[in-house]
Design an enzyme around this catalytic site. Structure first.
Site, mmCIF file in Angstrom:
data_model
loop_
_atom_site.group_PDB
_atom_site.id
_atom_site.type_symbol
_atom_site.label_atom_id
_atom_site.label_comp_id
_atom_site.label_asym_id
_atom_site.label_seq_id
_atom_site.Cartn_x
_atom_site.Cartn_y
_atom_site.Cartn_z
ATOM 1 N N ASN A 181 0.818 -1.200 0.000
ATOM 2 C CA ASN A 181 0.000 0.000 0.000
ATOM 3 C C ASN A 181 0.858 1.258 0.000
ATOM 4 O O ASN A 181 1.064 1.869 -1.047
ATOM 5 C CB ASN A 181 -0.958 -0.029 1.197
ATOM 6 C CG ASN A 181 -2.068 0.995 1.077
ATOM 7 O OD1 ASN A 181 -1.935 1.981 0.367
ATOM 8 N ND2 ASN A 181 -3.165 0.769 1.761
ATOM 9 N N ASP A 182 1.382 1.627 1.160
ATOM 10 C CA ASP A 182 2.117 2.889 1.246
ATOM 11 C C ASP A 182 3.316 2.954 0.302
ATOM 12 O O ASP A 182 3.667 4.022 -0.190
ATOM 13 C CB ASP A 182 2.585 3.124 2.682
ATOM 14 C CG ASP A 182 1.408 3.317 3.627
ATOM 15 O OD1 ASP A 182 0.395 3.886 3.174
ATOM 16 O OD2 ASP A 182 1.497 2.901 4.788
ATOM 17 N N VAL A 183 3.935 1.790 0.040
ATOM 18 C CA VAL A 183 5.156 1.815 -0.771
ATOM 19 C C VAL A 183 4.878 2.064 -2.250
ATOM 20 O O VAL A 183 5.812 2.213 -3.034
ATOM 21 C CB VAL A 183 5.970 0.506 -0.617
ATOM 22 C CG1 VAL A 183 6.422 0.332 0.823
ATOM 23 C CG2 VAL A 183 5.183 -0.702 -1.074
#
Lengths: 97, 465
Positions: free
Chosen positions: B390-392
């Protein structure tokens, strides 16, 4: 007794060694290496053995006993987990090439 | 120095060499397996000779040592063998915490035994310092373990948390100082209070830290335990402990920095600021909507692509989907699709976590790429599959200066012609930040558990024939 300044030199050289070991590591080995260094500080087991070895009162023995259990867990657990991780790297290497 | 002590010292010396050489070998893929064996030999050697150490005395103590090693070692052996590969991060946290606790225990015994006649202020001070660090590493690692194991809510916040922690730390340090300056005349009540507060501080310090920061935290506690062990080596006059402990302390510190850098997070921010807590300013609002896709359509899209890049994340670990993903990859390779894996340095819960899992499934090295190696290739990829990450892959890290993850290097999955996101639900990532990639025009969402979704994709591609 290790003299104060000798101890300081040991600390300094050991710190450089640790820094040097990690500085050129590929990302894929970060986890196994963290796990491996986790195993290496399991050497605290030796310290807990000596500490328990000269425990004189029941309280000291209790604390020492718990410390030995914890340290043995650190050393053995660290080894088993690291070994398992690295084992998989070997298999994949063979399968891949 | 007696003969016995000379032999012991030689053994410790050899053990120290084996540790350093072993760690060095673990830093290269070809020699890594030998490295852990060498370090293991060093550990056995050092442990065995310690039974002959002149300071180890008393039948009861000998029995307790053997019993303790049997219990601790046995439980760790059993748990380490049994645990699934996906749960490795918390096991490392657990074993690491145990080491910190052991170092604190050595400190406690030393302080209990301190003799006003012979005690030196410097050694007392180092014993206190090592105990403080060891205690914090112990209780902090246990909280990290509990969080990753799912035994505890992800983060805990309460009003004025930083001030409470700071106050607690100050009191603990003051108590420690009074112990260090006691000249060896240790008050047992102060000693007890010192340990209780140090342990409490470790807990409180780790409580507000979220899942995404756990790799950094575990690595930091690993380094701290090393440091505590090194200090105990000085207290016990034991060079093996000093060298091994400080080597790990330094190596762990560098590893922690590398990790924090990969996440574009300062270590101080990880510890003292919550993700997004005080970043100020509203994050850019999201436009567009999430567009779902069926596995059969996604399968066709992949089967007829020239180049597919797979971006795995923690969700793949949770779903244990790595084997299915490899099966899917093999199917695609048979159809002459070029498949590559893109690994973000902090994907998962530890650096290299994804590499370990993919290695377990049998994915060869040469199709796994680091962020730097592959980031320019997304432009030429027909399909990017994001599974449980997700965040990456959140493009706001490039575009939105107000976002807490702004500046973090990300995988440019959004530049692929098509993006398929395999995701269990619609929630945000661990950072709690909306992911603009999910709303992009070229993105389709394949909802479902990673393993199930991968199975469906395999099925879909086999259908094509």
């Amino acid at each position: 007794m290790i003299e104060g300044f000798v101890a300081l030199y040991i600390f300094m050289l050991a710190a450089f060694t640790g820094y040097e070991i990690i500085s050129k590591v590929p990302v894929i080995l970060h986890t196994p290496l963290m796990s491996g260094s986790n195993f290496v500080h399991g050497i605290v087991l030796v310290g807990t053995m000596v500490a328990l070895g000269h425990a004189a009162t029941p309280l000291e023995q209790l604390v020492g006993f718990i410390a030995v259990i914890l340290a043995a867990g650190n050393a053995v657990g660290g080894y088993v987990v690291t070994e398992r991780m690295l084992e998989m790297f070997k298999t994949s290497n063979k399968g891949g090439k | 120095m007696g003969l016995v002590m000379t032999v012991i010292n030689i053994a410790y010396f050899i053990a120290a060499i084996l540790f350093i050489v072993g760690l060095k070998q673990m830093a290269s893929p070809t020699t890594a397996r030998r490295g852990i064996v060498w370090a293991g030999v060093g550990m056995v050697l050092a442990t065995v000779v310690t039974f002959a150490h002149p300071e180890v005395q008393g039948t009861v103590n000998y029995l307790l040592i053997i019993l303790g090693i049997a219990i601790g070692g046995g439980l760790a052996w059993w748990s380490g063998r049994k645990v699934a590969m996906t749960d490795m991060p918390q096991m490392i946290a657990l074993y690491n915490g145990m080491g910190g606790g052991a170092a604190a225990g050595i400190g406690a015994i030393y302080l209990l035994q301190a003799d006003p006649e012979t005690a030196s202020d410097v050694i007392l001070g180092i014993a206190v310092l090592g105990s403080l660090i060891g205690s914090v590493a112990f209780s902090g690692s246990m909280v990290a373990f509990a969080k990753l194991q799912g035994l505890m809510d992800k983060t805990v916040h309460f009003p004025a948390q930083q001030w409470v922690n700071l106050g607690l730390f100050a009191v603990t340090v003051l108590l420690g100082l009074s112990l260090a300056l006691s000249g060896g005349d240790v008050n047992n009540f102060v000693l007890l209070l010192f340990f209780v507060l140090a342990l409490a501080f470790g807990v409180l310090m780790t409580l507000p830290i979220g899942g995404a920061d756990m790799p950094v935290v575990i690595s930091l506690y690993n380094a701290l335990t090393g440091l505590a062990v090194g200090f105990k080596g000085l207290v016990l006059d034991n060079p093996a402990l000093m060298i091994a402990g400080i080597v790990v302390g330094a190596a762990g510190t560098l590893l922690t920095q590398l990790m924090a850098k990969a996440m574009n997070r300062k270590i101080s921010n990880v510890l003292f600021k919550q993700f997004g807590g005080s970043s100020g300013g509203e994050a850019e609002s999201v436009t567009g909507s999430m567009k779902p896709i069926e596995a059969s359509d996604a399968g066709i899209m992949m089967a007829f692509a020239n180049k597919v890049i797979i971006v795995p994340g923690y969700g793949m670990a949770v779903a244990q989907a790595q084997h299915k993903i490899w099966e899917l990859t093999q199917l695609l390779i048979q159809r002459d699709v070029a498949v590559k894996f893109a690994i973000h340095p902090v994907a998962g819960r530890m650096p290299g976590h994804m590499n370990v899992l993919l290695a377990e499934a049998g994915v060869p090295y040469d199709i796994i790429y680091d962020l730097d190696e592959i980031n320019n290739e997304f432009k030429t990829a027909d399909v990017a599959i994001v599974i449980g990450a997700n965040d990456v892959v959140n493009p706001v890290a490039r575009t939105d200066p107000d976002s807490p993850i702004y500046g973090m290097p990300i995988l440019n999955a959004d530049q692929a012609k098509n993006v398929i996101v395999i995701k269990r639900g619609r929630g945000a990532g661990f950072s709690g930040i909306e992911n603009h990639l999910f709303y992009a025009d070229n993105t389709r969402m394949l909802y479902g558990d990673g393993q199930k979704a991968a199975s469906e994709l395999i099925h879909a591609i086999k259908e094509i024939g």
